[in-house]
Motif scaffolding. Structure first.
Motif, short mmCIF file in Angstrom:
data_model
loop_
_atom_site.label_atom_id
_atom_site.label_comp_id
_atom_site.label_asym_id
_atom_site.label_seq_id
_atom_site.Cartn_x
_atom_site.Cartn_y
_atom_site.Cartn_z
N ALA A 42 25.44 47.75 33.24
CA ALA A 42 25.08 48.82 34.19
C ALA A 42 24.74 50.13 33.47
O ALA A 42 25.13 51.21 33.92
N TRP A 43 24.02 50.02 32.35
CA TRP A 43 23.59 51.22 31.64
C TRP A 43 22.38 51.83 32.32
O TRP A 43 21.52 51.13 32.86
N THR A 44 22.29 53.15 32.29
CA THR A 44 21.09 53.84 32.77
C THR A 44 19.99 53.71 31.73
O THR A 44 20.21 53.20 30.63
N ARG A 45 18.79 54.19 32.07
CA ARG A 45 17.67 54.10 31.12
C ARG A 45 17.98 54.85 29.84
O ARG A 45 17.74 54.36 28.73
N GLU A 46 18.49 56.07 29.95
CA GLU A 46 18.78 56.86 28.76
C GLU A 46 19.90 56.23 27.93
O GLU A 46 19.84 56.22 26.70
N GLN A 47 20.91 55.70 28.60
CA GLN A 47 22.00 55.04 27.88
C GLN A 47 21.50 53.81 27.13
O GLN A 47 21.89 53.57 25.98
N ALA A 48 20.64 53.04 27.78
CA ALA A 48 20.12 51.83 27.14
C ALA A 48 19.32 52.18 25.88
O ALA A 48 19.47 51.52 24.85
N VAL A 49 18.47 53.20 25.97
CA VAL A 49 17.69 53.61 24.80
C VAL A 49 18.60 54.07 23.67
O VAL A 49 18.41 53.69 22.51
N LEU A 50 19.62 54.85 24.00
CA LEU A 50 20.52 55.39 22.99
C LEU A 50 21.41 54.31 22.38
O LEU A 50 21.45 54.13 21.16
N TYR A 51 22.10 53.55 23.23
CA TYR A 51 23.09 52.59 22.73
C TYR A 51 22.43 51.40 22.03
O TYR A 51 22.93 50.94 21.00
N ASP A 52 21.34 50.89 22.59
CA ASP A 52 20.64 49.79 21.93
C ASP A 52 20.05 50.24 20.60
O ASP A 52 19.98 49.46 19.64
N GLY A 53 19.62 51.49 20.56
CA GLY A 53 19.13 52.03 19.29
C GLY A 53 20.23 52.09 18.24
O GLY A 53 20.01 51.80 17.07
N ILE A 54 21.44 52.48 18.68
CA ILE A 54 22.58 52.52 17.75
C ILE A 54 22.90 51.12 17.24
O ILE A 54 23.17 50.91 16.05
N ILE A 55 22.87 50.14 18.13
CA ILE A 55 23.14 48.76 17.74
C ILE A 55 22.13 48.29 16.71
O ILE A 55 22.48 47.69 15.67
N LEU A 56 20.84 48.56 16.94
CA LEU A 56 19.81 48.13 16.00
C LEU A 56 19.88 48.91 14.69
O LEU A 56 19.50 48.40 13.64
N ALA A 57 20.35 50.16 14.76
CA ALA A 57 20.55 50.92 13.53
C ALA A 57 21.60 50.25 12.65
O ALA A 57 21.46 50.13 11.43
N ALA A 58 22.68 49.79 13.29
CA ALA A 58 23.72 49.08 12.55
C ALA A 58 23.17 47.79 11.95
O ALA A 58 23.49 47.42 10.81
N LEU A 59 22.31 47.10 12.70
CA LEU A 59 21.69 45.88 12.18
C LEU A 59 20.76 46.21 11.02
O LEU A 59 20.58 45.39 10.10
N GLY A 60 20.16 47.40 11.04
CA GLY A 60 19.32 47.82 9.93
C GLY A 60 20.10 47.96 8.65
O GLY A 60 19.66 47.54 7.57
#
Length: 519
Positions: A300-318
């Motif tokens: 139930a993430w909002t659009r802004e939360q999804a952009v921010l949190y998914d970006g953090i997850i992919l940064a960790a994968l980087g």
């Protein structure tokens, strides 16, 4: 191949190697060596920027599409993301053929200019009064067409390195591409701090916000990339032993040129490697595509939360990918490229198997924007999500949760946060391993002949994967849910592992196959 164990990129090929070694009976001046590797490193940068062009907006395409055009749905999202790869699939063989007969600067500069223009178009897709989603579709398609220069980059690097240098240089190239795919969303995450409103440059009607700032940056970097190519890039070609070979697009007259080793290319190995590369890119493309809709539905993430949190997850994968790339160079010398490719596929399978929904807890249904604070049996994942949520959350974005229009939301268990993160870590290990090894093997299988067209087909196969991956996952996920979608992915990976086992012994270097160099 791995048994050669000779360090690459350490010093010029200066003929002071152990006597009696044909591979090292080579003379290369210091100036030529520096020019060759400067050119290769500029193409590392170009590969990275090309990949960033695909992924820098991947996390924000869906919320931006919803904002500029209310008629867009998740099915159209799949086509928007796939349009990049459709453009690349069309352009790659053309640019590859061009690079076989003309200086490689020409297709590189033209392709980057197209990408710059397309990024500028993307920054203005909100301006028209209607049909905004189709303008976004065209913009992403043109960015992909410009990214067809990947074939030129791969063919140049394959032709400008000896067999001993090839694994390292191809690993670096693949690392730059994979890091571009993975770290692109990191830039998006930084721009998420600007917010949806941002600032407007009224004179040219340009809005700088969390959706458009990444492409403006991409256009600037593209211009810088063109300048560097014009100043630094030179034409170089060597055979598998490192001796200079004559090329139609070689700019310098050299008297020490030799003919390339003769022999036929193993077409079965070529086709198989294209299939393997297709599956690897297919898997990563569908994972990146579904990441935002999946987390918005499940948590139930909002659009802004999804952009921010998914970006953090992919940064960790980087960060994880950087560690994997460093380890692969050492590991390939001990067990070989083929074994790493097989192991990477197995790890990817485990990652998607873990991602299958289990249990009896279900996601929040998006009936309406209810704020129920008395949720029974709160899990650890929900506690973490609640900690991540901002106390000043903007509820004007609309309801959150799994939309009731997706019937599977009513009967499919939710994917817990710990389950999702474990899967992401495993996929983050398997993808870069497979990506590096698949086209490192491919470049060695092709040998010292001009590889522009062949690399064009390899890039086209990867582009086809990035077309079909987003379309497949968006259609299956919307209609049947994550259980069916990820089960089908697991089945595909099993078939790919079987194929690799069948042709395992044929995936050897051209020079090894024809007896020019011992494996």
């Amino acid at each position: 191949m791995a048994g050669l164990g000779i360090p690459a990129e350490q010093e010029p090929l200066l003929g002071d190697r152990p006597p009696g070694s044909r591979e090292w009976d080579i003379i290369e001046t210091e100036e030529h060596y520096k020019s060759r590797w400067r050119s290769i490193r500029i193409l590392y940068l170009t590969m990275f920027l090309s990949s960033v062009g695909f992924s820098i907006v991947i996390m924000s395409i869906w919320p931006y599409l919803q904002k500029i055009d209310k008629t867009a749905d998740t099915s159209f999202l799949g086509w928007v993301i796939a349009s990049f790869s459709l453009g690349q699939m069309v352009a790659s063989p053309l640019f590859g053929l061009w690079s076989n007969y003309r200086p490689r600067k020409e297709p590189l500069i033209v392709s980057i200019f197209i990408s710059v223009a397309a990024n500028c178009l993307y920054a203005y897709v909100h301006v028209p009064a209607s049909h905004n989603k189709y303008y976004m579709l065209v913009a992403r398609g043109l960015v992909g067409f410009g990214a067809g220069n990947v074939a030129v980059i791969r063919s140049y690097i394959a032709g400008a390195t000896s067999l001993q240098e090839r694994t390292s240089s191809m690993a670096n190239t693949s690392a730059c591409q994979a890091l571009g795919f993975i770290l692109g969303p990191v830039f998006q995450t930084c721009f998420a701090l600007i917010g949806e409103k941002g600032v407007t440059w009224e004179t040219i009607q340009l809005q700088i916000n969390m959706y458009t700032a990444p492409v403006v940056l991409g256009a600037f970097l593209g211009v810088l990339n063109i300048i560097l190519i014009l100043i630094i890039l030179r034409e170089h070609r060597v055979d598998d032993s490192g001796r200079q070979c004559k090329s139609v697009n070689f700019e310098e007259a050299d008297t020490g040129e030799v003919q390339a080793l003769r022999g036929s290319i193993d077409q079965v190995a070529v086709v198989t490697t294209n299939v393997l590369f297709f599956v690897v890119l297919f898997i990563f493309a569908l994972f990146e595509t579904i990441l935002t809709p999946l987390t918005m539905d499940m948590y139930a993430w909002t659009r802004e939360q999804a952009v921010l949190y998914d970006g953090i997850i992919l940064a960790a994968l980087g960060v994880e990918a950087v560690i994997i790339f460093m380890g692969i160079k050492l590991l390939s010398k001990k067990i070989g490229e083929r074994a790493i490719l097989l192991g990477g596929l197995v790890i990817v399978w485990v990652g998607f198997f873990i991602l299958l929904p289990w249990g009896n807890q279900y996601p929040k249904i998006q009936w309406e924007d209810l704020h129920n604070t008395s949720i029974p049996n709160t899990t650890f994942g929900e506690i973490i999500i609640n900690l991540w949520r901002s106390p000043r959350e903007n509820h004007s974005e609309g309801p959150t949760g799994c939309p009731i229009e997706q019937a599977w939301c009513l009967y499919t268990p939710m994917i817990h946060l710990a389950q999702f993160l474990t899967s992401a870590v495993l996929i983050g290990i398997g993808y870069p391993s497979c990506n590096v090894m698949s086209y490192t093997l491919y470049s060695k299988i092709l040998g010292p002949k001009p590889q522009g067209v062949y690399m064009g087909w390899l890039t086209a196969s990867g582009s086809a994967a990035r077309i079909l991956g987003p379309v497949f996952i968006s259609q299956v996920y919307t209609s049947w849910g994550p259980r069916w979608a990820f089960s089908l992915v697991c089945g595909m990976v099993v078939l790919t592992i079987t194929l690799l086992g069948v042709v395992y012994r044929r995936l050897v270097a051209f020079s090894v196959r024809h007896g020019g160099i011992q494996e």
